[in-house]
Design a protein around this motif. Structure first.
Motif, PDB file in Angstrom:
ATOM      1  N   LYS A 165      50.403  35.450  38.939  1.00  0.00           N
ATOM      2  CA  LYS A 165      49.110  34.883  39.446  1.00  0.00           C
ATOM      3  C   LYS A 165      49.316  33.568  40.409  1.00  0.00           C
ATOM      4  CE  LYS A 165      44.737  32.920  38.076  1.00  0.00           C
ATOM      5  NZ  LYS A 165      43.904  32.471  36.890  1.00  0.00           N
ATOM      6  N   PHE A 217      41.895  34.837  43.985  1.00  0.00           N
ATOM      7  CA  PHE A 217      42.421  35.956  43.130  1.00  0.00           C
ATOM      8  C   PHE A 217      41.477  36.134  42.011  1.00  0.00           C
ATOM      9  CE2 PHE A 217      44.487  36.847  38.851  1.00  0.00           C
ATOM     10  CZ  PHE A 217      45.773  37.801  39.595  1.00  0.00           C
ATOM     11  N   GLU A 218      40.777  35.080  41.575  1.00  0.00           N
ATOM     12  CA  GLU A 218      39.841  35.291  40.401  1.00  0.00           C
ATOM     13  C   GLU A 218      38.269  35.706  41.107  1.00  0.00           C
ATOM     14  OE1 GLU A 218      39.941  34.580  37.146  1.00  0.00           O
ATOM     15  OE2 GLU A 218      42.074  33.946  37.456  1.00  0.00           O
ATOM     16  N   LYS A 221      38.943  39.360  41.131  1.00  0.00           N
ATOM     17  CA  LYS A 221      38.928  39.791  39.811  1.00  0.00           C
ATOM     18  C   LYS A 221      37.482  39.731  39.173  1.00  0.00           C
ATOM     19  CE  LYS A 221      40.820  38.703  35.265  1.00  0.00           C
ATOM     20  NZ  LYS A 221      39.559  38.574  34.127  1.00  0.00           N
ATOM     21  N   THR A 224      35.826  43.041  40.954  1.00  0.00           N
ATOM     22  CA  THR A 224      36.450  44.347  40.422  1.00  0.00           C
ATOM     23  C   THR A 224      35.820  44.748  39.161  1.00  0.00           C
ATOM     24  OG1 THR A 224      38.300  43.171  39.611  1.00  0.00           O
ATOM     25  CG2 THR A 224      38.602  44.197  41.840  1.00  0.00           C
ATOM     26  N   GLU A 225      35.538  43.478  38.430  1.00  0.00           N
ATOM     27  CA  GLU A 225      34.860  43.832  36.951  1.00  0.00           C
ATOM     28  C   GLU A 225      33.338  43.681  36.937  1.00  0.00           C
ATOM     29  OE1 GLU A 225      37.028  40.888  34.560  1.00  0.00           O
ATOM     30  OE2 GLU A 225      38.951  41.792  34.790  1.00  0.00           O
ATOM     31  N   TYR A 285      51.191  44.744  37.100  1.00  0.00           N
ATOM     32  CA  TYR A 285      50.289  43.629  37.162  1.00  0.00           C
ATOM     33  C   TYR A 285      49.089  43.532  38.311  1.00  0.00           C
ATOM     34  CZ  TYR A 285      48.050  38.662  37.170  1.00  0.00           C
ATOM     35  OH  TYR A 285      47.626  37.375  36.881  1.00  0.00           O
ATOM     36  N   ARG A 288      46.418  46.965  37.889  1.00  0.00           N
ATOM     37  CA  ARG A 288      45.119  46.632  37.156  1.00  0.00           C
ATOM     38  C   ARG A 288      43.706  46.532  37.859  1.00  0.00           C
ATOM     39  NH1 ARG A 288      48.998  43.302  33.608  1.00  0.00           N
ATOM     40  NH2 ARG A 288      50.544  44.947  32.934  1.00  0.00           N
ATOM     41  N   PRO A 289      43.813  45.827  38.874  1.00  0.00           N
ATOM     42  CA  PRO A 289      42.519  45.525  39.421  1.00  0.00           C
ATOM     43  C   PRO A 289      42.030  46.985  40.388  1.00  0.00           C
ATOM     44  CG  PRO A 289      43.715  43.590  40.326  1.00  0.00           C
ATOM     45  CD  PRO A 289      44.807  44.595  39.234  1.00  0.00           C
ATOM     46  N   THR A 292      40.393  49.153  37.515  1.00  0.00           N
ATOM     47  CA  THR A 292      39.391  48.534  37.072  1.00  0.00           C
ATOM     48  C   THR A 292      38.216  48.981  38.144  1.00  0.00           C
ATOM     49  OG1 THR A 292      40.271  46.964  35.841  1.00  0.00           O
ATOM     50  CG2 THR A 292      37.926  46.599  36.391  1.00  0.00           C
TER      51      THR A 292
END
Length: 339
Positions: A165, A217-218, A221, A224-225, A285, A288-289, A292
């Motif tokens: 990260k 980055f956040e 995230k 995507t979520e 790592y 995963r995004p 999702t």
């Protein structure tokens, strides 16, 4: 049999282990690698005492090929090697005449040619003969997806670790401008406590000025979520801190992600391993995004998002946009992406 590719890491290892070649041609657009390899040879070929009589430095703009060749044909004095360095070789007149020397270089001379901001035509005899006798290394600009691996490698040779990260945060913040990136990495290295040998996101936040909670980055995230609350918080933070969070960087991060995501839809096998291989991702790592996002966004929506990103990129540059500020544009965009 295939020739083993010459890389920065392989060259660095050879030089540190004193596995020298009689001729090196470093050329290309990325000056960092050229300077780093040139400095390594200067540090490793000769001792400080040997440099007085056995190191010659030329600059292309005020040197001539005949003098360089004459110097390279000398023999070392009280040393195993002599080192002849030609910096800014792109300014050297009659560069091709170096071919008279590189066809049969002196084994006890190490000739280093640093050719920046471009390349010598690889079809030329001088390049082919340097490749036969020594090393030709083309220093290319890194793509942004290669920068995190560069960051990890940079710290690894210094005995320092960095998490995925933190490396991505630095990449999103700096991009592929290595001269700027190196300054930030050096700052982090200096700031490490004596007992600590790992760069963390907290250290990056404190010393580089990137928030560990409010960054691209956040934001990615959260998108995507489908975490609308977090996405809105991050966008509002960006709006209040535009200098450290330029919209063009955010748009680039989103465009790269959704462009890759669209590619995932055509994969016959959408397993973690297959996506990692297809997108050339360096670890699970970063898969995963995508896994999702595949749950929340279908292919049609992704194509719509890519179209939106192009539209808002144009608006951020003043096209079909009279008064909306970057923060307002990003809020609109993120809302449309997530709804």
């Amino acid at each position: 049999m295939a020739t083993k590719a010459v890389t920065f890491d392989s060259l660095r290892n050879d030089i540190v282990n004193r596995n020298f070649k009689p001729v090196y041609l470093f050329m290309g657009e990325e000056t960092y690698f050229i300077d780093a390899l040139t400095d390594l040879l200067e540090e490793n070929v000769l001792t400080d005492a040997e440099k007085d009589f056995n190191m010659m430095l030329f600059y292309g703009v005020d040197s001539d090929v005949n003098t360089i060749i004459s110097s390279a044909r000398r023999f070392p004095m009280m040393a195993e090697y002599q080192l002849v360095m030609v910096k800014e070789a792109q300014e050297l007149d009659h560069f091709d005449d170096l071919n008279y020397y590189v066809q049969k270089p002196v084994p006890s001379t190490i000739l280093v040619i640093a050719y920046k901001h471009g390349t010598v035509d690889k079809r030329k005899s001088v390049v082919k003969n340097i490749e036969k006798a020594g090393v030709v290394f083309e220093s290319k600009k890194l793509y942004e997806n290669q920068v995190p691996a560069f960051i990890k490698s940079y710290f690894q040779v210094r005995g320092i670790g960095i998490d995925e990260k933190s490396a991505q945060m630095l990449t999103d913040f700096v991009g592929n401008d290595l001269s700027k990136l190196i300054r930030e990495l050096e700052k982090l290295e200096i700031s490490l406590p004596e007992t600590q040998k790992r760069i963390t996101e907290e250290l990056v936040e404190k010393n580089v000025g990137i928030s560990k909670d409010f960054n691209n980055f956040e934001l990615l995230k959260a998108i995507t979520e489908k975490d609308t609350l977090s996405a809105n918080r991050i966008v509002n933070y960006f709006d209040k801190n535009p200098k450290n969070n330029p919209i063009q960087v955010t748009l680039s991060v989103l465009f790269n992600f959704f462009g890759n995501l669209l590619e995932c839809y055509w994969l016959p096998n959408k397993s973690e391993q297959h996506i990692m291989k297809a997108l050339e991702l360096r670890s699970a790592y970063f898969v995963r995004p995508y896994l999702t996002a595949l749950k929340y966004y279908n292919a049609n929506k992704v194509m719509e998002i890519i179209s939106l990103l192009r539209t808002y990129d144009a608006k951020s540059k003043g096209i079909d946009n009279v008064s909306a500020a970057p923060g307002e544009l990003l809020k609109e965009l993120v809302y449309k992406i997530m709804h």
